[in-house]
Design a protein around this motif. Structure first.
Motif, PDB file in Angstrom:
ATOM      1  N   LEU A 262       0.816  -1.208   0.000  1.00  0.00           N
ATOM      2  CA  LEU A 262       0.000   0.000   0.000  1.00  0.00           C
ATOM      3  C   LEU A 262       0.855   1.267   0.000  1.00  0.00           C
ATOM      4  N   GLU A 263       2.025   1.167   0.647  1.00  0.00           N
ATOM      5  CA  GLU A 263       2.879   2.355   0.760  1.00  0.00           C
ATOM      6  C   GLU A 263       3.823   2.526  -0.427  1.00  0.00           C
ATOM      7  N   HIS A 264       4.421   1.429  -0.871  1.00  0.00           N
ATOM      8  CA  HIS A 264       5.467   1.544  -1.891  1.00  0.00           C
ATOM      9  C   HIS A 264       5.174   0.724  -3.142  1.00  0.00           C
ATOM     10  N   GLY A 265       4.063  -0.002  -3.158  1.00  0.00           N
ATOM     11  CA  GLY A 265       3.833  -0.897  -4.270  1.00  0.00           C
ATOM     12  C   GLY A 265       4.583  -2.201  -4.051  1.00  0.00           C
ATOM     13  N   LEU A 266       4.315  -3.173  -4.872  1.00  0.00           N
ATOM     14  CA  LEU A 266       4.953  -4.480  -4.722  1.00  0.00           C
ATOM     15  C   LEU A 266       6.374  -4.421  -5.261  1.00  0.00           C
ATOM     16  N   ASP A 267       7.318  -4.675  -4.367  1.00  0.00           N
ATOM     17  CA  ASP A 267       8.729  -4.643  -4.741  1.00  0.00           C
ATOM     18  C   ASP A 267       9.412  -5.827  -4.077  1.00  0.00           C
ATOM     19  N   LYS A 268      10.059  -6.671  -4.870  1.00  0.00           N
ATOM     20  CA  LYS A 268      10.680  -7.876  -4.314  1.00  0.00           C
ATOM     21  C   LYS A 268      11.800  -7.551  -3.343  1.00  0.00           C
ATOM     22  N   THR A 269      12.489  -6.450  -3.590  1.00  0.00           N
ATOM     23  CA  THR A 269      13.562  -6.057  -2.674  1.00  0.00           C
ATOM     24  C   THR A 269      12.994  -5.684  -1.312  1.00  0.00           C
ATOM     25  N   SER A 270      11.866  -4.951  -1.317  1.00  0.00           N
ATOM     26  CA  SER A 270      11.242  -4.572  -0.047  1.00  0.00           C
ATOM     27  C   SER A 270      10.699  -5.798   0.686  1.00  0.00           C
ATOM     28  N   LEU A 271      10.251  -6.822  -0.071  1.00  0.00           N
ATOM     29  CA  LEU A 271       9.786  -8.049   0.574  1.00  0.00           C
ATOM     30  C   LEU A 271      10.923  -8.727   1.339  1.00  0.00           C
ATOM     31  N   ARG A 272      12.097  -8.739   0.750  1.00  0.00           N
ATOM     32  CA  ARG A 272      13.258  -9.296   1.438  1.00  0.00           C
ATOM     33  C   ARG A 272      13.572  -8.513   2.720  1.00  0.00           C
ATOM     34  N   GLU A 273      13.424  -7.180   2.638  1.00  0.00           N
ATOM     35  CA  GLU A 273      13.797  -6.338   3.774  1.00  0.00           C
ATOM     36  C   GLU A 273      12.839  -6.487   4.953  1.00  0.00           C
ATOM     37  N   ILE A 274      11.539  -6.661   4.673  1.00  0.00           N
ATOM     38  CA  ILE A 274      10.577  -6.756   5.767  1.00  0.00           C
ATOM     39  C   ILE A 274      10.421  -8.184   6.291  1.00  0.00           C
ATOM     40  N   ALA A 275      10.971  -9.141   5.562  1.00  0.00           N
ATOM     41  CA  ALA A 275      10.891 -10.534   6.024  1.00  0.00           C
ATOM     42  C   ALA A 275      11.824 -10.756   7.205  1.00  0.00           C
ATOM     43  N   ARG A 276      11.361 -11.544   8.158  1.00  0.00           N
ATOM     44  CA  ARG A 276      12.202 -11.895   9.305  1.00  0.00           C
ATOM     45  C   ARG A 276      13.162 -13.012   8.923  1.00  0.00           C
ATOM     46  N   GLU A 277      14.284 -13.039   9.594  1.00  0.00           N
ATOM     47  CA  GLU A 277      15.270 -14.086   9.336  1.00  0.00           C
ATOM     48  C   GLU A 277      14.659 -15.446   9.654  1.00  0.00           C
ATOM     49  N   PRO A 278      14.838 -16.441   8.789  1.00  0.00           N
ATOM     50  CA  PRO A 278      14.211 -17.752   9.031  1.00  0.00           C
ATOM     51  C   PRO A 278      14.772 -18.410  10.287  1.00  0.00           C
ATOM     52  N   TYR A 279      13.903 -19.106  10.986  1.00  0.00           N
ATOM     53  CA  TYR A 279      14.261 -19.810  12.214  1.00  0.00           C
ATOM     54  C   TYR A 279      14.143 -21.303  11.927  1.00  0.00           C
ATOM     55  N   PHE A 280      15.278 -21.990  11.957  1.00  0.00           N
ATOM     56  CA  PHE A 280      15.322 -23.401  11.588  1.00  0.00           C
ATOM     57  C   PHE A 280      15.260 -24.286  12.833  1.00  0.00           C
ATOM     58  N   VAL A 281      14.569 -25.418  12.680  1.00  0.00           N
ATOM     59  CA  VAL A 281      14.337 -26.350  13.780  1.00  0.00           C
ATOM     60  C   VAL A 281      14.738 -27.755  13.343  1.00  0.00           C
ATOM     61  N   PRO A 282      15.599 -28.460  14.086  1.00  0.00           N
ATOM     62  CA  PRO A 282      15.920 -29.850  13.735  1.00  0.00           C
ATOM     63  C   PRO A 282      14.686 -30.738  13.845  1.00  0.00           C
ATOM     64  N   GLU A 283      14.571 -31.719  12.976  1.00  0.00           N
ATOM     65  CA  GLU A 283      13.372 -32.550  12.898  1.00  0.00           C
ATOM     66  C   GLU A 283      13.124 -33.366  14.167  1.00  0.00           C
ATOM     67  N   GLY A 284      14.149 -33.705  14.905  1.00  0.00           N
ATOM     68  CA  GLY A 284      13.973 -34.556  16.084  1.00  0.00           C
ATOM     69  C   GLY A 284      13.747 -33.805  17.379  1.00  0.00           C
ATOM     70  N   THR A 285      13.504 -32.507  17.331  1.00  0.00           N
ATOM     71  CA  THR A 285      13.316 -31.727  18.550  1.00  0.00           C
ATOM     72  C   THR A 285      12.007 -32.113  19.238  1.00  0.00           C
ATOM     73  N   PRO A 286      12.040 -32.484  20.541  1.00  0.00           N
ATOM     74  CA  PRO A 286      10.784 -32.789  21.250  1.00  0.00           C
ATOM     75  C   PRO A 286       9.870 -31.573  21.287  1.00  0.00           C
ATOM     76  N   LEU A 287       8.575 -31.814  21.276  1.00  0.00           N
ATOM     77  CA  LEU A 287       7.608 -30.720  21.229  1.00  0.00           C
ATOM     78  C   LEU A 287       7.714 -29.822  22.453  1.00  0.00           C
ATOM     79  N   TYR A 288       7.932 -30.425  23.617  1.00  0.00           N
ATOM     80  CA  TYR A 288       8.038 -29.602  24.829  1.00  0.00           C
ATOM     81  C   TYR A 288       9.239 -28.672  24.739  1.00  0.00           C
TER      82      TYR A 288
END
Length: 424
Positions: A262-288
């Motif tokens: 709405l403010e700047h129009g669709l821009d792929k560069t701005s999408l990268r900037e507002i995206a949060r850094e990905p948080y990776f989780v190992p598959e064997g992590t217990p739910l608790y």
């Protein structure tokens, strides 16, 4: 005793039998009382509970005191019975008196009071604690002398008698306590408590959204396609990747993306900037553990990866909460697109449904320590890809294969049996 009248001897005998019943019943009451309730009452200031708790800190002394008193009154009662028998029938009546006293003590001083104490331990435990505390102080030298020998014998065989036995509950014991709580804990609360205990037994792989069902934004798509994805998504947070889902560059909040457009129009560069850094989780992590990790890192979405770093799926804090409180819907099938009701009342189930979701929806207990999906469990059981129309039973539940593909089972028909206590 020759100076006592016969009625006096009978009265003394009745008093001794009553004392024997008191010692027997109070012993059972104190030793079988719920230690957790006792601790709760003691912390609330209940005087009888506090005295009982102090006595149970040294069970060897308590048992020594009770048995000392019980044996003393039983021997005295037997002696009085012998005197009464001699006065009434002479030496010939001694054998009859011994048999009668055995029966009387067994019924009125052992079985009856111990049964009552087992059914109502608090009614006997707390009053008797007021008696035993001063009695232990008075008779402590004798109790100490008796315990000196008994504890020494126990040490010879490797047992340390000092201190109360450990009262820690294992997870399975705690599960049994919660399950058997009955009306003391509402069914919904019991379900939630049991679900919390289960968090240690499941991993993020068990509840994650699998890779092929993850919705995301590909930076290689056109701007119109990206806009359409953002508008149509049912999720608030979407993985942002470049070309392949294995190349995730961030996690994008749909609301932030709309504001940016709405403010700047669709821009792929701005999408990268507002995206949060990905948080990776190992598959064997217990739910608790993962729930604690989400809390510690202030994250809402985790990208599940295997030991090689390949993307496997996505897990959210909402998924974890639903493991505890259940689906946020009134019908267990509303939030499961893999399950559809047929006109005849049967269920058409997608083979990709996770076994945990299927177990929760139908209250089944299919094994989850191997394959994670219904398709995987069927293939493991059949050891081949079955033909449509094939019927089989898994853990006692009849299934019918409706549709298959080259790589697995697509659709399964199930005729559910209503659970005894309603849908979860």
């Amino acid at each position: 005793m020759n100076e006592l009248s016969l009625p006096g001897l009978f009265i003394a005998l009745l008093i001794l039998i009553a004392l024997s019943a008191f010692f027997s019943g109070s012993e059972t009451a104190l030793l079988t009382m719920n230690r957790y309730r006792l601790k709760h009452l003691a912390e609330r200031g209940h005087r009888g509970a506090r005295l009982a708790q102090r006595l149970l800190e040294r069970p060897d002394r308590l048992i020594g005191l009770i048995l000392l008193g019980n044996n003393f009154v039983n021997i005295m009662a037997s002696s009085l019975a012998t005197v009464i028998a001699l006065r009434l029938g002479g030496e010939a009546a001694i054998g009859f008196a011994a048999g009668l006293m055995t029966l009387v003590i067994l019924i009125f001083a052992e079985v009856a009071p111990k049964t009552y104490a087992t059914l109502h331990p608090e009614r006997l435990a707390f009053p008797s604690a007021h008696v035993y505390r001063p009695l232990l102080t008075l008779l402590y030298p004798i109790v100490w002398f008796v315990n000196l020998f008994t504890n020494g014998i126990l040490r010879l065989i490797g047992i340390v008698p000092e201190g109360a036995p450990p009262a820690d509950l294992s997870r399975e014991e705690l599960r049994t306590v919660v399950s058997e709580a009955g009306a003391m804990i509402p069914e919904r609360s019991r379900t939630m408590l049991l679900a919390i205990l289960d968090l240690e037994n499941a991993t993020v792989e068990d509840i994650m959204i699998p890779r092929n069902e993850v919705e995301g934004i590909d930076l290689q798509d056109s701007e119109d396609e990206i806009l359409q994805t953002i508008r149509n998504t049912s999720y608030t947070r979407l993985p942002l990747y470049d070309g392949s889902i294995d190349n995730v560059v961030g996690v994008l909040h749909a609301r932030n993306a709309l504001h940016a457009m709405l403010e700047h129009g669709l821009d792929k560069t701005s999408l990268r900037e507002i995206a949060r850094e990905p948080y990776f989780v190992p598959e064997g992590t217990p739910l608790y553990q993962q729930m604690l990790n989400f809390q510690r890192t202030k994250q809402q979405v985790g990208l599940v990866v295997d030991e090689y770093g390949d993307f496997m799926g996505l897990i959210t804090m909402t998924d974890l909460l639903e493991e505890i409180v259940g689906e946020f819907t009134t019908d267990p099938f509303d939030s499961l697109p893999e399950i559809h009701r047929a006109e005849d009342g049967s269920l058409l189930v997608d083979g990709s449904i996770s076994l945990r979701d299927l177990n929760r929806a139908l209250r089944w207990e299919l094994p989850t320590d191997g394959p994670k999906t219904l398709n995987g469990l069927i293939l493991e059981y059949m050891e081949t890809i079955p033909e449509p129309g094939t019927s089989l039973k898994l853990s006692g539940h009849p299934l019918e294969i409706i549709q298959t593909a080259d790589n697995g089972v697509r659709t399964v028909k199930i005729v559910p049996t209503p659970p005894r206590k309603g849908w979860r």
